[in-house]
Design a protein around this motif. Structure first.
Motif, short mmCIF file in Angstrom:
data_model
loop_
_atom_site.label_atom_id
_atom_site.label_comp_id
_atom_site.label_asym_id
_atom_site.label_seq_id
_atom_site.Cartn_x
_atom_site.Cartn_y
_atom_site.Cartn_z
N LEU A 55 -33.88 42.40 53.48
CA LEU A 55 -33.86 40.98 53.76
C LEU A 55 -32.59 40.14 53.27
O LEU A 55 -32.18 39.11 53.88
N SER A 56 -32.04 40.53 52.04
CA SER A 56 -30.65 40.10 51.63
C SER A 56 -30.25 41.00 50.48
O SER A 56 -30.79 41.83 49.85
N LEU A 57 -28.89 40.72 50.04
CA LEU A 57 -28.21 41.66 48.98
C LEU A 57 -27.70 40.71 48.02
O LEU A 57 -27.46 39.38 48.43
N LEU A 58 -27.39 40.75 47.16
CA LEU A 58 -27.02 40.22 45.84
C LEU A 58 -26.02 41.05 44.90
O LEU A 58 -26.45 42.08 44.52
N MET A 59 -24.86 40.58 44.83
CA MET A 59 -23.94 41.41 44.04
C MET A 59 -22.84 40.57 43.58
O MET A 59 -22.35 39.36 43.75
N GLU A 60 -21.92 41.25 42.45
CA GLU A 60 -20.76 40.66 41.99
C GLU A 60 -19.65 40.90 42.99
O GLU A 60 -19.47 41.87 43.60
N ALA A 61 -18.56 39.91 43.12
CA ALA A 61 -17.47 40.29 44.00
C ALA A 61 -16.88 41.54 43.85
O ALA A 61 -16.25 42.52 44.97
N LYS A 62 -16.75 42.29 42.69
CA LYS A 62 -15.92 43.55 42.50
C LYS A 62 -16.65 44.54 43.17
O LYS A 62 -15.92 45.72 43.50
N TRP A 63 -18.00 44.56 43.65
CA TRP A 63 -18.82 45.59 44.03
C TRP A 63 -18.55 45.70 45.66
O TRP A 63 -19.02 46.47 46.19
#
Length: 275
Positions: A55-63
Motif C-alpha cells: 500500500l505504501s513505503l516509508l524510508m530515509e532518502a539515503k535508502w
C-alpha cells in the motif's frame, strides 16, 4: 511510483506507520481494511514474493538507491498507485526507536488466513505454538521452521501475531515463506490436538514429565506425520496439553541446565525430527 517527501510523521498519510496500534492495524471488525507493517528490504522483498499487496513505503532518502529494485518491482506489478514516502532521519528514528539500518518500512494489506485443514493437507512435520507471546520468539521459531524443513506452523489464538512488525523482522520474512494459520478463537489446544489426530498426526509435547523420551527416540522418527507442540516462555505447555499428546519429548541437557529458550529448543527439535 511517486516519491513524496515529508518533513514530519504528523502527515495523516503515515498513520499506518506512526499512529495505528497493532489492534487497529489488524482491524478485526473490518478485515478487508486490515494491514501489517514489514520492516527492512529483505522482509518487504519476501512479502512481495509471497504475493502480498503493498500500500505504501516509508524510508530515509539515503535508502532510495538500495531500495530501487524493490520500488521498480512494485511499480511493474502494481502500477503507480503505491506511494513512497521519504522522511528525515530524525523522524524515522523517533518512529522506530532505533536507527533504521535495514532500509525501509512497508505497509501491506493483511491476507486472509487459510483454514487449519488447508494448512495440514499434505504436511508431514508441523510446529504448533501454544500461547507464545514474545514477538522475538515467534519470529525466531518461524525462521527455524522454514530453514529446518517444517511443512507448516499452527498457532493458538493467544500467540503473538507472526505479522507483527518485530516478529516478521526477526523471522527475516520467513513468515511469508512457510504456510501457517491460527486455530479458531473458540478452540483450545485439546481441540487442536483432536483436529491433528483426525488428520493422521501423532503429537509430541516438548516438556518434562515422568514418561519423557529423548528427542532422538526412534518412535518419533518412525511417525509418518508428527506435530511438535511448543509452549510459552514462562510456564511451558499446559498440563492438559501434555496429557493429551501421544509423546512427551525432552532435549537432553548438560551442566545442570534444565531447559532452553523456546526458540532455541524449537531449532533443535525441528532439526532432529525432520531427519
Amino acid at each position: 511510483m511517486p516519491l513524496i517527501y515529508v518533513d514530519t510523521l504528523d502527515d495523516p498519510r503515515l498513520d499506518a506507520f506512526a499512529r495505528l496500534t497493532e489492534a487497529q492495524l489488524r482491524s478485526k471488525l473490518e478485515p478487508e481494511r486490515a494491514l501489517f507493517i514489514a520492516e527492512s528490504g529483505k522482509v518487504i522483498e519476501r512479502a512481495l514474493a509471497a504475493g502480498m499487496e503493498p500500500l505504501s513505503l516509508l524510508m530515509e532518502a539515503k535508502w532510495l538507491p538500495a531500495m530501487q529494485p524493490i520500488i521498480d518491482e512494485i511499480s511493474a506489478r502494481w502500477g503507480d498507485g503505491v506511494p513512497v514516502f521519504v522522511a528525515p532521519h530524525d523522524e524515522l528514528t523517533k518512529l522506530t526507536g532505533f536507527e533504521l539500518t535495514r532500509g525501509a518500512l512497508g505497509a501491506f494489506r493483511r491476507p486472509q488466513l487459510p483454514s487449519v485443514a488447508d494448512i495440514v493437507r499434505g504436511a508431514r512435520r508441523i510446529a504448533v505454538l501454544e500461547d507464545i507471546t514474545n514477538h522475538t520468539n515467534v519470529g525466531a521459531i518461524f525462521r527455524s521452521a522454514a530453514a529446518l524443513g517444517m511443512d507448516a506452523v499452527l498457532l493458538t489464538p493467544a500467540c503473538s501475531d507472526p505479522l507483527y512488525r518485530r516478529a516478521s523482522r526477526v523471522s527475516m520474512g520467513t513468515v511469508f515463506q512457510i504456510p501457517w494459520t491460527i486455530f479458531p478463537k473458540k478452540s483450545d489446544t485439546a481441540d487442536a490436538i483432536a483436529r491433528l489426530r483426525e488428520a493422521g498426526f501423532q503429537t509430541a509435547a516438548m516438556a518434562l514429565s515422568h514418561n519423557t523420551v529423548n528427542i532422538d527416540d526412534p518412535t518419533l522418527h518412525a511417525a509418518d506425520k508428527l506435530a511438535i507442540i511448543l509452549g510459552n516462555e514462562g510456564e511451558g505447555l499446559k498440563a492438559e496439553t501434555i496429557a493429551a499428546c501421544d509423546h512427551t519429548v525432552k532435549i537432553p541437557m548438560a551442566h545442570g541446565v534444565d531447559s532452553l529458550n523456546v526458540a532455541a529448543a524449537s531449532a533443535v527439535a525441528f532439526w532432529e525430527l525432520k531427519k
